[in-house]
Write an enzyme that holds these catalytic residues in place. Structure first.
Site, PDB file in Angstrom:
ATOM      1  N   SER A   6      -2.920  -7.276   2.349  1.00 27.97           N
ATOM      2  CA  SER A   6      -1.976  -7.883   1.401  1.00 27.97           C
ATOM      3  C   SER A   6      -1.408  -9.176   1.979  1.00 27.97           C
ATOM      4  O   SER A   6      -0.775  -9.169   3.039  1.00 27.97           O
ATOM      5  CB  SER A   6      -0.824  -6.915   1.111  1.00 27.97           C
ATOM      6  OG  SER A   6       0.236  -7.630   0.507  1.00 27.97           O
ATOM      7  N   HIS A  31      -5.465  -8.246  -1.422  1.00 27.58           N
ATOM      8  CA  HIS A  31      -4.409  -7.684  -2.261  1.00 27.58           C
ATOM      9  C   HIS A  31      -3.323  -8.737  -2.452  1.00 27.58           C
ATOM     10  O   HIS A  31      -2.776  -9.270  -1.486  1.00 27.58           O
ATOM     11  CB  HIS A  31      -3.856  -6.428  -1.594  1.00 27.58           C
ATOM     12  CG  HIS A  31      -2.896  -5.656  -2.440  1.00 27.58           C
ATOM     13  ND1 HIS A  31      -3.292  -4.804  -3.443  1.00 27.58           N
ATOM     14  CD2 HIS A  31      -1.534  -5.626  -2.439  1.00 27.58           C
ATOM     15  CE1 HIS A  31      -2.225  -4.267  -4.007  1.00 27.58           C
ATOM     16  NE2 HIS A  31      -1.138  -4.760  -3.421  1.00 27.58           N
ATOM     17  N   ASP A  33       0.212  -9.615  -4.183  1.00 25.08           N
ATOM     18  CA  ASP A  33       1.418  -8.995  -4.728  1.00 25.08           C
ATOM     19  C   ASP A  33       2.261  -9.990  -5.510  1.00 25.08           C
ATOM     20  O   ASP A  33       2.916 -10.852  -4.926  1.00 25.08           O
ATOM     21  CB  ASP A  33       2.266  -8.425  -3.579  1.00 25.08           C
ATOM     22  CG  ASP A  33       1.662  -7.168  -2.989  1.00 25.08           C
ATOM     23  OD1 ASP A  33       1.366  -6.241  -3.763  1.00 25.08           O
ATOM     24  OD2 ASP A  33       1.487  -7.117  -1.758  1.00 25.08           O
ATOM     25  N   MET A  35       5.479 -10.599  -7.820  1.00 22.36           N
ATOM     26  CA  MET A  35       6.767  -9.957  -8.143  1.00 22.36           C
ATOM     27  C   MET A  35       7.635 -10.906  -8.949  1.00 22.36           C
ATOM     28  O   MET A  35       7.678 -12.100  -8.659  1.00 22.36           O
ATOM     29  CB  MET A  35       7.501  -9.604  -6.856  1.00 22.36           C
ATOM     30  CG  MET A  35       6.707  -8.738  -5.911  1.00 22.36           C
ATOM     31  SD  MET A  35       7.680  -8.381  -4.448  1.00 22.36           S
ATOM     32  CE  MET A  35       6.459  -7.542  -3.446  1.00 22.36           C
ATOM     33  N   HIS A  64      -1.887  -7.299  -7.892  1.00 24.27           N
ATOM     34  CA  HIS A  64      -0.920  -6.223  -8.156  1.00 24.27           C
ATOM     35  C   HIS A  64       0.287  -6.838  -8.845  1.00 24.27           C
ATOM     36  O   HIS A  64       1.118  -7.475  -8.200  1.00 24.27           O
ATOM     37  CB  HIS A  64      -0.555  -5.575  -6.803  1.00 24.27           C
ATOM     38  CG  HIS A  64       0.453  -4.484  -6.885  1.00 24.27           C
ATOM     39  ND1 HIS A  64       1.054  -3.953  -5.769  1.00 24.27           N
ATOM     40  CD2 HIS A  64       0.966  -3.803  -7.946  1.00 24.27           C
ATOM     41  CE1 HIS A  64       1.901  -3.008  -6.133  1.00 24.27           C
ATOM     42  NE2 HIS A  64       1.867  -2.898  -7.454  1.00 24.27           N
ATOM     43  N   MET A  66       3.669  -6.761 -10.170  1.00 23.98           N
ATOM     44  CA  MET A  66       4.956  -6.056 -10.215  1.00 23.98           C
ATOM     45  C   MET A  66       5.874  -6.889 -11.086  1.00 23.98           C
ATOM     46  O   MET A  66       6.842  -7.497 -10.625  1.00 23.98           O
ATOM     47  CB  MET A  66       5.496  -5.902  -8.787  1.00 23.98           C
ATOM     48  CG  MET A  66       4.745  -4.852  -7.984  1.00 23.98           C
ATOM     49  SD  MET A  66       5.052  -4.974  -6.221  1.00 23.98           S
ATOM     50  CE  MET A  66       3.762  -6.123  -5.770  1.00 23.98           C
ATOM     51  N   MET A 135       1.617   4.103  -5.295  1.00 24.29           N
ATOM     52  CA  MET A 135       2.488   3.441  -4.322  1.00 24.29           C
ATOM     53  C   MET A 135       2.975   4.478  -3.310  1.00 24.29           C
ATOM     54  O   MET A 135       3.447   5.553  -3.696  1.00 24.29           O
ATOM     55  CB  MET A 135       3.700   2.809  -5.025  1.00 24.29           C
ATOM     56  CG  MET A 135       3.392   1.655  -5.957  1.00 24.29           C
ATOM     57  SD  MET A 135       2.554   0.256  -5.185  1.00 24.29           S
ATOM     58  CE  MET A 135       3.711  -0.216  -3.890  1.00 24.29           C
ATOM     59  N   ASP A 170      -0.763   2.007  -1.381  1.00 23.64           N
ATOM     60  CA  ASP A 170      -0.123   0.739  -1.028  1.00 23.64           C
ATOM     61  C   ASP A 170       1.277   0.983  -0.479  1.00 23.64           C
ATOM     62  O   ASP A 170       2.146   1.479  -1.193  1.00 23.64           O
ATOM     63  CB  ASP A 170      -0.071  -0.120  -2.309  1.00 23.64           C
ATOM     64  CG  ASP A 170       0.518  -1.497  -2.091  1.00 23.64           C
ATOM     65  OD1 ASP A 170       0.786  -1.862  -0.933  1.00 23.64           O
ATOM     66  OD2 ASP A 170       0.699  -2.215  -3.100  1.00 23.64           O
TER      67      ASP A 170
HETATM   68  C1  DX5 Z   1       4.975  -3.667  -1.852  1.00 26.28           C
HETATM   69  C2  DX5 Z   1       3.633  -4.308  -2.064  1.00 26.28           C
HETATM   70  C3  DX5 Z   1       2.690  -4.043  -0.971  1.00 26.28           C
HETATM   71  C4  DX5 Z   1       3.070  -4.638   0.352  1.00 26.28           C
HETATM   72  C5  DX5 Z   1       2.541  -3.721   1.398  1.00 26.28           C
HETATM   73  O1  DX5 Z   1       5.701  -3.729  -3.016  1.00 26.28           O
HETATM   74  O2  DX5 Z   1       3.035  -3.822  -3.247  1.00 26.28           O
HETATM   75  O3  DX5 Z   1       1.365  -4.428  -1.313  1.00 26.28           O
HETATM   76  O4  DX5 Z   1       2.574  -5.931   0.551  1.00 26.28           O
HETATM   77  O5  DX5 Z   1       3.051  -4.097   2.613  1.00 26.28           O
HETATM   78  P1  DX5 Z   1       3.044  -3.134   3.887  1.00 26.28           P
HETATM   79  O6  DX5 Z   1       1.608  -2.786   4.163  1.00 26.28           O
HETATM   80  O7  DX5 Z   1       3.661  -3.972   4.925  1.00 26.28           O
HETATM   81  O8  DX5 Z   1       3.856  -1.916   3.530  1.00 26.28           O
HETATM   82 ZN    ZN Z   2       0.880  -4.257  -3.551  1.00 32.55          ZN
END
Ligand code: DX5
Ligand code: ZN
Length: 213
Positions: A6, A31, A33, A35, A64, A66, A135, A170
């Site tokens: 990620s 990956h 992320d 947000m 992903h 969010m 998650m 994740d």
């Molecule tokens: C959290 C994200 C993850 C995050 C994981 O909301 O969806 O993908 O980047 O990070 P680690 O592996 O550090 O928990």
């Molecule tokens: Zn993620």
């Protein structure tokens, strides 16, 4: 096992190099992320980052989302170069409609569940989705601790979705606990801080891939 580093935990000033490093080391997915500060309390980045990274990597872009209203942005994320687009069951969008939209752009659709969402909520979409994302922390931040109470949900999902279905996990996964979600039946592993927070991300990718063999 597929490994999906990620980029949330990467050094954004040298993102291209960070990605090339994990790609050469054998990562399968990237990956990404996204947000919105609404579905989750944090903000990250969006479409322009994906678009500018796309020509520099052959990795499967595992986006992903969010965000509260993913249906509004599917076209943008698809055209920017995402290969898999995952939306949250906790979002406000009509899930079935949004999955159809992802497929209409020729992309794979994933459905994500936070740790407190029962697996039953994903069941109506079983025949529609290409990947289930369970998650193992509450979505929103990198660097959180793996929640072992999700293990049972992973096991149950593997049973319900069958041996060939992609189940991604994740949050909070590193070399030291990778065997836990793998043992429960997950086959797509996200790792943020474990990879990009390490001194040698390539070595971590190789070690995790080796463990997944
Ligand atoms: C959290 C994200 C993850 C995050 C994981 O909301 O969806 O993908 O980047 O990070 P680690 O592996 O550090 O928990
Ligand atoms: Zn993620």
């Amino acid at each position: 096992m597929k490994l999906a580093p990620s980029i949330l935990a990467a050094d954004f000033s040298r993102l291209g190099e960070c990605i090339a490093e994990v790609e050469q080391a054998g990562a399968d997915y990237l990956h990404i992320d996204v947000m919105d500060g609404h579905l989750v309390p944090n903000l990250s980045f969006g479409v322009p980052i994906i678009k500018s990274l796309r020509p520099h990597s052959k990795l499967v872009f595992d986006t992903h989302l969010m965000i509260s209203q993913p249906h509004k942005y599917i076209e943008d994320f698809a055209k920017a170069g995402s290969d898999i687009i995952t939306i949250h069951i906790e979002s406000d969008s009509d899930i079935e409609y949004t999955i159809r939209k992802i497929h209409a752009f020729g992309k794979k659709a994933g459905l994500a569940l936070n740790p407190d969402a029962p697996l039953e909520r994903a069941m109506p979409y079983r025949g529609q989705i290409d990947m289930l994302l369970l998650m193992t922390v509450f979505a929103g931040f990198g660097g959180q601790k793996y929640l072992p109470e999700v293990n049972m949900k992973i096991e149950k999902a593997r049973e319900m979705f069958g041996p060939d279905f992609d189940i991604e996990v994740d949050g909070g996964i590193s070399v030291s606990n990778l065997q836990v979600p793998l043992g429960a039946g997950a086959n797509v592993i996200v790792a943020g801080s474990a990879v990009f927070g390490a001194e040698n991300p390539a070595a971590v990718v190789r070690a995790m891939k080796e463990m997944g063999k």
